[in-house]
Motif scaffolding. Structure first.
Motif, PDB file in Angstrom:
ATOM      1  N   GLY A 119       0.790  -1.222   0.000  1.00 23.86           N
ATOM      2  CA  GLY A 119       0.000   0.000   0.000  1.00 23.86           C
ATOM      3  C   GLY A 119       0.821   1.269   0.000  1.00 23.86           C
ATOM      4  O   GLY A 119       0.311   2.342  -0.323  1.00 23.86           O
ATOM      5  N   GLU A 120       2.102   1.180   0.369  1.00 23.37           N
ATOM      6  CA  GLU A 120       2.981   2.345   0.372  1.00 23.37           C
ATOM      7  C   GLU A 120       3.785   2.464  -0.915  1.00 23.37           C
ATOM      8  O   GLU A 120       4.656   3.324  -1.029  1.00 23.37           O
ATOM      9  N   ARG A 123      -6.364  -4.708   2.731  1.00 23.93           N
ATOM     10  CA  ARG A 123      -5.805  -4.734   4.076  1.00 23.93           C
ATOM     11  C   ARG A 123      -6.668  -3.874   4.983  1.00 23.93           C
ATOM     12  O   ARG A 123      -7.057  -2.773   4.614  1.00 23.93           O
ATOM     13  N   GLY A 157      -7.582  -1.280   7.608  1.00 25.61           N
ATOM     14  CA  GLY A 157      -6.936  -0.118   8.184  1.00 25.61           C
ATOM     15  C   GLY A 157      -5.813   0.456   7.356  1.00 25.61           C
ATOM     16  O   GLY A 157      -4.977   1.195   7.885  1.00 25.61           O
ATOM     17  N   GLY A 158      -5.744   0.142   6.078  1.00 23.22           N
ATOM     18  CA  GLY A 158      -4.666   0.666   5.258  1.00 23.22           C
ATOM     19  C   GLY A 158      -4.963   0.485   3.787  1.00 23.22           C
ATOM     20  O   GLY A 158      -5.919  -0.197   3.411  1.00 23.22           O
TER      21      GLY A 158
END
Length: 563
Positions: free
Chosen positions: A212-213, A287, A289-290
């Motif tokens: 996610g980053e 995911r 919370g992300g």
């Protein structure tokens, strides 16, 4: 497969070795403590006591050293007999210590419980019970030997040893069963991971997972080869900018998929420096919370695209040849009639009535030829001359009004239906070309409906993946035109948009072909839709990409007729 399973099962041995390490350590501590206590009272202690303490330390050290060498140095797998000997030795060691330190009054009597617990952990249920019985017998024998009689407290302690043996044996057996099940599950998971890794490593399709980053989480060898990068340089690091540098568009489509939380089914990158073009599809791993992780699957489609270009080029040439042949055929028929009539008119012996019939024939066939050439020119010149935002509802109303005023619609009921959300729907395109396309669809419906028939034009906004498959479902304005004519036979559906294909007397076969070209020019599509039933015949569906500013599809409680 069996060897692999055995290898993974052996992977649980470190837990057993860890337990044995604690057994060795506690044994040495106990022997060392006895020896230190004897050493502190060496001068006043009985010689037999100091000798026994020394022997306990030596025997414990020697036995433990041999055991440690067997299990930890040579890495032998401890068998059941080995485990029995360890627990029995500890039981005898504790019994000697208890005997030397006062028997029933010894402070080391609780060490028997540790021996029972160790047996419950290392041995099967029956083995734990046997060690519990052995410990009870050793304690009982020591009491009888030193005191000569047994009282209630001794019986209570023996009962306690038995109870502890039963409880810890049961719990140890359940733990072993649970561990065995977990071990099997762990083995299957590891085998599954091995199989998956082998598959991903062997396939020729590139596969990349970005977290996610935007950091590279996984890349298979095929992807590394296609992108020409070293995995060790990028694993765990921001990767999207690098992707766009080596494969223009690949990083962008991954970021788009993560940002919109929508998988991309088909996407083509720009050409790389090596001259390759990749076909890409993405999937999401959500995911909590992300942001989601995105997995991109891609492969080199350069050769396939070149073959597609050659195929399209061949198809275009074939289409031109077929179109030329059809046009020549359509021109040849009226020319033959005109020539025949002209030859007769220039001859002798033609009376006035025949001359008038032949003259009318020449005019009629000339008009037909002129109309054919005019429609063909319109068909050939279909392109976007000027584009702007087009209000589809207003355009369809105007085209419907023109059709209603057409002579062929005098005995046909023509109606327009606007579904909720259609008002204000806009597309980006050439208004004149779109007007001609919808006019042709509506006029075609009127011509096939016939005298006393019905034709209906509907406008709505829908979500469809027919126009932009790479981005999944997209908003489109749909114009559906239905009539109560005979419908389109199944065998004619794939040819109904071909130039010069017609089943209607007097038709040129260019009206629906123009609609097809207009749809293609706007990035849209036109289809022969499923029949609506209830007396309706053919239904044509004309899709156009909706402008972003247009309305979203609304609920369809039912259409409301506007005309």
């Amino acid at each position: 497969m069996v060897n692999v399973k055995n290898r993974f099962s052996a992977g649980r041995l470190p837990e057993q070795r860890q337990i044995l390490t604690w057994v060795y350590l506690i044994r040495l501590c106990l022997a060392g403590a006895i020896f230190v206590a004897a050493a502190l009272a060496w001068a006043s202690a009985d010689a037999r006591t100091t000798f026994a303490a020394t022997m306990i330390l030596v025997l414990a050290a020697a036995f433990t050293a041999g055991s440690f060498w067997y299990t930890h140095v040579t890495r032998h797998t401890p068998g059941r007999g080995y485990l029995y000997w360890q627990v029995v030795f500890d039981g005898l060691l504790v019994a000697i210590v208890v005997h030397l330190t006062g028997g029933r009054e010894s402070d080391f009597t609780p060490l028997f419980v540790l021996v029972i617990v160790a047996a419950a952990i290392l041995l099967p249920f029956v083995g734990g019970i046997l060690i519990g019985v052995l410990v009870s017998l050793l304690f009982f024998a020591d009491i009888v030997w030193t005191a000569g009689h047994v009282d209630a407290s001794v019986i209570l302690q023996i009962a306690l040893f038995t109870l502890v043996a039963l409880a810890t044996g049961y719990l140890g057996d359940r733990l072993r069963q649970t561990g065995a099940v977990l071990g099997e599950v762990e083995t299957e998971l590891r085998l599954l991971r091995l199989d998956t890794d082998d598959i991903l490593a062997s396939i020729a399709t590139g596969l990349i997972t970005v977290d996610g980053e935007g950091r590279l989480a996984f890349i298979n060898p095929a992807a590394a080869d296609l992108l020409r990068i070293r995995v060790s340089d990028w694993l765990g690091k921001p990767f999207l900018a690098k992707l766009d540098a080596v494969a223009p568009g690949l990083g962008r489509v991954i970021a788009q998929s993560a940002g919109t939380r929508t998988p991309v089914r088909r996407f083509e990158t720009d050409e790389t420096e090596a001259g390759m073009i990749f076909g890409v599809s993405t999937t999401l791993i959500q995911r909590e919370g992300g942001p989601p992780s995105v997995t991109a699957i891609f492969q080199d489609i350069t050769e396939r695209m070149r073959m597609d270009q050659l195929h399209r080029r061949t198809e275009r040439l074939e289409a031109v040849a077929e179109l030329s042949a059809s046009l020549a055929h359509e021109i040849k028929n009226p020319l033959a009639s005109i020539r025949s009539a002209t030859e007769q008119l220039t001859g002798d012996g033609i009376d006035a009535d025949d001359r008038q019939v032949l003259g009318s024939l020449v005019v009629r066939e000339s008009d037909r030829l002129s109309r054919l050439l005019t429609e063909f020119i319109d068909f050939a010149r279909v392109k976007l001359r000027s584009t702007d935002q087009v209000d589809v509802a207003r355009l369809v109303r105007h085209a419907t009004d023109v059709v209603k005023a057409h002579p062929q619609a005098a005995d046909v009921q023509v109606s327009l239906v606007m579904h909720p959300g259609a008002e204000g729907a806009a597309v980006h395109g050439d208004e004149d070309l779109l007007h001609r396309a919808i006019l042709n669809l509506a006029l075609n419906a009127v011509q096939w409906a016939g005298q006393g028939g019905r034709a209906e034009v509907e406008v709505d906004v829908v979500d469809t993946d027919l126009l932009e498959p790479a981005a999944g479902a997209a908003r489109a304005v749909r114009v559906r035109v239905s009539d109560t004519g005979p419908g389109v036979p199944e065998e004619h559906r794939e040819h109904v948009f071909d130039p010069f294909f017609t089943e209607r007397p007097g038709g040129t076969g260019l009206g629906l072909a123009l609609v097809q070209r207009a749809a293609d020019a706007h990035g849209g599509a036109v289809f022969v839709d499923q029949s609506r039933g209830d007396g309706w015949g053919a239904t044509f569906a004309f899709y156009l990409p909706a402008s972003p500013a247009g309305p979203h599809p609304g609920p369809h409680p039912g259409p409301h007729p506007l005309a």
